[in-house]
Scaffold this motif. Structure first.
Motif, PDB file in Angstrom:
ATOM      1  N   LEU A 147       0.842  -1.202   0.000  1.00  0.00           N
ATOM      2  CA  LEU A 147       0.000   0.000   0.000  1.00  0.00           C
ATOM      3  C   LEU A 147       0.873   1.247   0.000  1.00  0.00           C
ATOM      4  O   LEU A 147       1.617   1.501   0.946  1.00  0.00           O
ATOM      5  CB  LEU A 147      -0.919  -0.001   1.229  1.00  0.00           C
ATOM      6  N   ASP A 148       0.752   1.999  -1.080  1.00  0.00           N
ATOM      7  CA  ASP A 148       1.537   3.229  -1.212  1.00  0.00           C
ATOM      8  C   ASP A 148       0.569   4.384  -1.486  1.00  0.00           C
ATOM      9  O   ASP A 148      -0.122   4.401  -2.510  1.00  0.00           O
ATOM     10  CB  ASP A 148       2.540   3.066  -2.362  1.00  0.00           C
ATOM     11  N   ALA A 149       0.512   5.329  -0.573  1.00  0.00           N
ATOM     12  CA  ALA A 149      -0.483   6.408  -0.649  1.00  0.00           C
ATOM     13  C   ALA A 149      -0.358   7.199  -1.947  1.00  0.00           C
ATOM     14  O   ALA A 149      -1.363   7.521  -2.595  1.00  0.00           O
ATOM     15  CB  ALA A 149      -0.346   7.338   0.562  1.00  0.00           C
ATOM     16  N   GLU A 150       0.849   7.478  -2.316  1.00  0.00           N
ATOM     17  CA  GLU A 150       1.068   8.307  -3.501  1.00  0.00           C
ATOM     18  C   GLU A 150       0.605   7.574  -4.765  1.00  0.00           C
ATOM     19  O   GLU A 150      -0.055   8.134  -5.633  1.00  0.00           O
ATOM     20  CB  GLU A 150       2.561   8.675  -3.578  1.00  0.00           C
ATOM     21  N   ARG A 163      -2.552   8.600  -7.203  1.00  0.00           N
ATOM     22  CA  ARG A 163      -2.282   8.876  -8.621  1.00  0.00           C
ATOM     23  C   ARG A 163      -3.118   7.971  -9.530  1.00  0.00           C
ATOM     24  O   ARG A 163      -3.757   8.434 -10.475  1.00  0.00           O
ATOM     25  CB  ARG A 163      -0.785   8.686  -8.888  1.00  0.00           C
ATOM     26  N   GLU A 164      -3.123   6.676  -9.214  1.00  0.00           N
ATOM     27  CA  GLU A 164      -3.812   5.734 -10.106  1.00  0.00           C
ATOM     28  C   GLU A 164      -5.335   5.858  -9.995  1.00  0.00           C
ATOM     29  O   GLU A 164      -6.048   5.706 -10.998  1.00  0.00           O
ATOM     30  CB  GLU A 164      -3.348   4.298  -9.811  1.00  0.00           C
ATOM     31  N   GLU A 189     -10.301  10.365 -14.123  1.00  0.00           N
ATOM     32  CA  GLU A 189     -10.186  11.273 -15.273  1.00  0.00           C
ATOM     33  C   GLU A 189     -10.785  10.692 -16.551  1.00  0.00           C
ATOM     34  O   GLU A 189     -11.029  11.431 -17.509  1.00  0.00           O
ATOM     35  CB  GLU A 189      -8.715  11.652 -15.512  1.00  0.00           C
ATOM     36  N   ARG A 190     -11.041   9.393 -16.565  1.00  0.00           N
ATOM     37  CA  ARG A 190     -11.693   8.820 -17.752  1.00  0.00           C
ATOM     38  C   ARG A 190     -13.129   9.310 -17.890  1.00  0.00           C
ATOM     39  O   ARG A 190     -13.736   9.179 -18.961  1.00  0.00           O
ATOM     40  CB  ARG A 190     -11.705   7.288 -17.665  1.00  0.00           C
ATOM     41  N   SER A 191     -13.712   9.817 -16.776  1.00  0.00           N
ATOM     42  CA  SER A 191     -15.063  10.401 -16.812  1.00  0.00           C
ATOM     43  C   SER A 191     -16.077   9.510 -17.506  1.00  0.00           C
ATOM     44  O   SER A 191     -16.798   9.954 -18.402  1.00  0.00           O
ATOM     45  CB  SER A 191     -15.023  11.784 -17.480  1.00  0.00           C
ATOM     46  N   VAL A 192     -16.154   8.248 -17.087  1.00  0.00           N
ATOM     47  CA  VAL A 192     -17.149   7.359 -17.683  1.00  0.00           C
ATOM     48  C   VAL A 192     -18.450   7.400 -16.870  1.00  0.00           C
ATOM     49  O   VAL A 192     -18.437   7.648 -15.664  1.00  0.00           O
ATOM     50  CB  VAL A 192     -16.644   5.898 -17.804  1.00  0.00           C
ATOM     51  N   GLU A 221     -17.527  13.373 -11.910  1.00  0.00           N
ATOM     52  CA  GLU A 221     -18.075  14.246 -10.863  1.00  0.00           C
ATOM     53  C   GLU A 221     -17.311  14.120  -9.542  1.00  0.00           C
ATOM     54  O   GLU A 221     -17.445  14.983  -8.671  1.00  0.00           O
ATOM     55  CB  GLU A 221     -19.560  13.920 -10.621  1.00  0.00           C
ATOM     56  N   ILE A 222     -16.557  13.040  -9.392  1.00  0.00           N
ATOM     57  CA  ILE A 222     -15.774  12.884  -8.157  1.00  0.00           C
ATOM     58  C   ILE A 222     -14.731  13.991  -8.074  1.00  0.00           C
ATOM     59  O   ILE A 222     -14.428  14.487  -6.996  1.00  0.00           O
ATOM     60  CB  ILE A 222     -15.067  11.504  -8.119  1.00  0.00           C
ATOM     61  N   GLY A 223     -14.224  14.400  -9.234  1.00  0.00           N
ATOM     62  CA  GLY A 223     -13.145  15.396  -9.255  1.00  0.00           C
ATOM     63  C   GLY A 223     -11.826  14.691  -9.055  1.00  0.00           C
ATOM     64  O   GLY A 223     -11.318  14.046  -9.959  1.00  0.00           O
ATOM     65  N   ALA A 224     -11.286  14.787  -7.862  1.00  0.00           N
ATOM     66  CA  ALA A 224     -10.055  14.065  -7.545  1.00  0.00           C
ATOM     67  C   ALA A 224     -10.070  13.728  -6.064  1.00  0.00           C
ATOM     68  O   ALA A 224     -10.757  14.377  -5.281  1.00  0.00           O
ATOM     69  CB  ALA A 224      -8.830  14.914  -7.884  1.00  0.00           C
TER      70      ALA A 224
END
Ligand SMILES: [Zn+2]
Length: 236
Positions: free
Chosen positions: A139-142, A146-147, A153-156, A212-215
């Motif tokens: 488990l890596d937070a960064e 990122r992933e 970002e695919r906004s499906v 809609e989640i944004g990031a």
């Protein structure tokens, strides 16, 4: 008493009207509702029931009732209760619910970045978490941040699909959550599909498009036991 669950068909309903069908010290039951009752790790909705006089009855929480699909609108002690048969206008705290929907859907996406059995989860308006049965070193937070954001970002568009209990039994790989088995017995199970990303049973409320989640960002990762490595996230 069965309540028609309007949020099942449309999670974006902010207002509706309904009729009071039962009143007890545990809460108010309506013939239909837009209030999501706590379940599947998602907190219950808050808001107000508005009487014809304009008087507002604050809903502090929403819980499942005793029978399937019955919903209790929980009010503070001492609240003047409506009468059975009375018509009320329903208003949910939309800003709070929308945050829950965005975070809930974000957990679906994150569960495809961290590939491990899910042993628990919770969704509050300000943060959400999943627990995994996984080695901490994986488990890596960064990387998770990122992933997960790259998938968002695919906004499906998300889709709700229903399958029968038998179809679900034939596809046990769909059930990632070891702690929360999907409700069976009604003959069919509701799934959330995020095309190309995720498909799993879920009765919660989700955003229509993952964009809609944004990031998100990972707030922290900690061990809550050998099979509960907890990943907590928040909206950015
Ligand atoms: Zn869900």
């Amino acid at each position: 008493m069965t309540t028609e669950l309007l949020f099942r068909k449309d999670a974006y309903l902010k207002t509706a009207t309904a009729r009071v069908v039962a009143v007890s010290e545990r809460g108010i039951e309506l013939d239909r509702t837009i209030f999501y009752p706590q379940g599947g790790g998602q907190m219950g909705d808050t808001g107000a029931l508005v009487r014809d006089s304009g008087e507002r009855i604050a809903v502090a929480d929403t819980r499942k009732g005793e029978s399937p699909d019955s919903v209790l609108h929980v009010v503070a002690a001492g609240t003047a209760m409506p009468a059975v048969g009375e018509n009320l206008a329903l208003e949910i705290d939309w800003a709070r619910r929308y945050a829950l929907m965005r975070l809930h859907t974000a957990l679906h996406v994150m569960s495809c970045v961290v590939v491990a059995p899910v042993t628990g989860g919770n969704i509050a308006p300000d943060k959400a978490r999943l627990d995994f049965d996984i080695d901490m070193s994986l488990l890596d937070a960064e990387r998770i941040t990122r992933e997960t954001n790259a998938l968002i970002e695919r906004s499906v568009a998300t889709e709700t699909v229903w399958i029968t209990d038998d179809e679900l039994d034939a596809r046990p790989e769909l059930v990632k959550t070891m702690s929360v088995q999907p409700p069976r017995g009604s003959g069919r199970v509701r799934l959330l599909r995020i095309p190309g990303i995720d498909l799993q049973p879920c009765g919660g409320t989700h955003v229509a498009n993952i964009g809609e989640i944004g990031a998100i960002r990972v707030l922290r990762i900690r061990s809550e036991g050998r099979r509960n490595r907890r990943v907590e996230i928040a909206l950015v």
